[in-house]
Design an enzyme around this catalytic site. Sequence first.
Site: not given
Length: 850
Positions: A674, A748, A782
């Site tokens: 991330s 995601d 994610h």
Amino acid sequence: MGYRLPPKEIQDIVDAPPLPVLSFSPNKDKILFLKRRALPPLSDLAKPEEKLAGVRIDGNSNTRSRMSFYTGIGIHKLLDDGTLSPEKAVHGYPEGARINFVTWSQDGRHLAFSVRVDEEDNKSGKLRVWVADVESGEARPLFKSPEIYLNAIFDSFIWVNNCTLLVCTIPVTRGALPQKPSVPSGPKIQSNETKNVVQVRTFQDLLKDEYDADLFDYYTTSQLILASLDGTVRPIGPPAVYTSIDPSPDDKYLMLSSIHRPYSYIVPCGRFPKKVELWTVDGKFIRELCDLPLAEDIPITTSSVRKGKRSIYWRPDKPSTLYWVETQDGGDAKVEVSPRDIVYMENAEPINGEHPEILHKLDLRYAGTSWCDESLALVYESWYKTRKTRTWVVSPDKKDISPRILFDRSSEDVYSDPGSPMMRRTAMGTYVIAKIKKEDGSTYILLNGMGATPEGNVPFLDLFDINTGSKERIWESDKEKYYESVVALMSDKTDGELSLDELKILTSKESKTENTQYYLQTWPEKKQVKITNFPHPYPQLASLYKEMIRYQRKDGVQLTANLYLPPGYDPSKDGPLPCLVWSYPGEFKSKDAAGQVRGSPNEFPGIGATSPLLWLARGFAILSGPTIPIIGEGDEEANDRYVEQLVASAEAAVDEVVRRGVAHPDKIAIGGHSYGAFMTANLLAHAPHLFSCGIARSGAYNRTLTPFGFQNEDRTLWEATSTYVEMSPFMSANKIKKPILLIHGEQDNNSGTLTMQSDRFFNALKGHGALSRLVILPFESHGYSARESIMHVLWETDRWLQNYCVNVTSKADSDSAAVSESKTVAASGGSAAPEGLSPEGHSCVPRSLL
């Protein structure tokens, strides 16, 4: 090429069955061991799902998709000597059932939980509510009718009293699923002819048209049913999109929150119009507390909130008193006003036209309340821009006592954190601040703190005099070998003040090499009894080396990191190792706060399914979580010097591991997930001399695609154009010459990290001949969850590290190889390399969750 498996020594750690989740009974005399399975198969993620208003829905089961679940429930009695009785299994539900939402009745005599069984074609079955007798372990369906199913999109069910549950059910009159029109009735139109200023982040899975809105209504609409253990059922209120159900402490009222049309195509359902109503438990409507309009226009500035009543809750120390907060600045953090927030209280049914009573006025943003009794409550406020946080002492029902500040500090200053009040359970099943009485009659509260110090966290428990501010430390973690912390108060079976001599707490204890176990500690002798005996989760790494290291950035900021070395490693004999650095930047307002030590050198190294620590089994040195503070002091914005501070922090970390002789200077890889992936790409662009290669997972690389803010940046692209551009590694793709592996979930749904970010970044890299590889994981979000996906991520990562870190002989050779191989990769996207060596692995069990 299909899904691949990593070397066996990594595979064995990830594949081991997990330990159970623990749940204590209300009376703290029993413990549930909630059994879990290992990683789910990809077929679970491949089931059809609807993406509506920011929610992902499994239409077959009418619940959130991708839900984890328990496979079994074991009951243990906590005996007087602190040991556990033999396990009694809850039984009677179908074999292979997926269990969720396990909750205790208020008296601890029953459990309620949902059960679903997948159908033969791998479709999800609908959820039914079951109840179990704790003494016998026997379970049965709550509803006699097999046609009553749970609707768990938002809330699920809650115990109203010891023998009654309020359940969100699928309306029996729901009808057929809406059908999508084969021909649209018209174009999709959004209009701003009123010239409203509406700035929103890049939210995912939003409604796209009226058909989506109909689907959302279809799946989320619930009928509330009051169901007793004797089989009696009664509907409460009309069908609606209920998002929360909350009975009053005295079980006489129900606070029901729901959302309704008009819906939005630009914000998720949390901002849809919201109505909060008060009903009696026998189904009589009392009044509407609020009906908030659609909130598309909440400013992006941090600390901005929705207009109108928010944070509406029951006072836990009163039978049926409500409290809430209302903004005075229109919800806009940029507006200067005093007070900024006002906290109100009101009886469920006001008498003689009573108006809401003001509990407290705040100049910062309201951050919560801890209640004790009519003479004591703690009200919290904070402000992100300045990191200021305050704790106020208020006397809720004594108007002659003025509120006063108890603590006024910076939220970044962990060394000054006094701790949080410990809560005890009341006879009504709520939780309030525990009051402790000593033999001399003096009364205190208990502050449970993490105890941050320059040597690491040393958790503590203090007796704190709320009137004088004096404190007495009655418990503190060992700091030489172990890391201990207070988990819960165990001596709260009766209302009123607790005697110090009868105090009982649950603590956890761990060390660098010993996994977490739980203990009971009793006063006055402070006797400690071990109640769990979990096996070591990865015995093959039991003798790994861990050290919390400290070093300095060139601007004087103190930095820390956890250095891990493989079992049996001897630097004098084995020499420097290949090293994997894994981190995630953080923002601060002061250098002093940024340099404070967080965490403990004695914490047990937990290794998750995609943890960088897995590469200890492959002979790597791991530098985990090196602090990378991005500091903006005073009026300075931290991100205006992002790249400069990022590189300086990375240089300091690399210099330290090289100086120690544990890392080969030409064999250091950088990685992150991330915002850590964003960091990785920036470091390869702006500090290529430091790293041999990089691994970037689920990142965002072009900040112009998130124009209304990202992470903690609340300026828009048009307000801080140069910052957005300079921070974007996409804009520096031509500078990236070291090998970079990009991994991203195809679905995601995290705000800002669209899968498109990795697609476009890879195309930019390929367009400049960079040695790069892009891996898109079908059905993954994610974070990654399916076993096939996780194993493949580990295989890709290990392959990358072996090829471009372990087998790199020098920086010159690496650069030469990069130029040569990039000609192939630019055209093909990369090709598979032989798997690395696969020494024998060992079985293990990941640490438990409480």
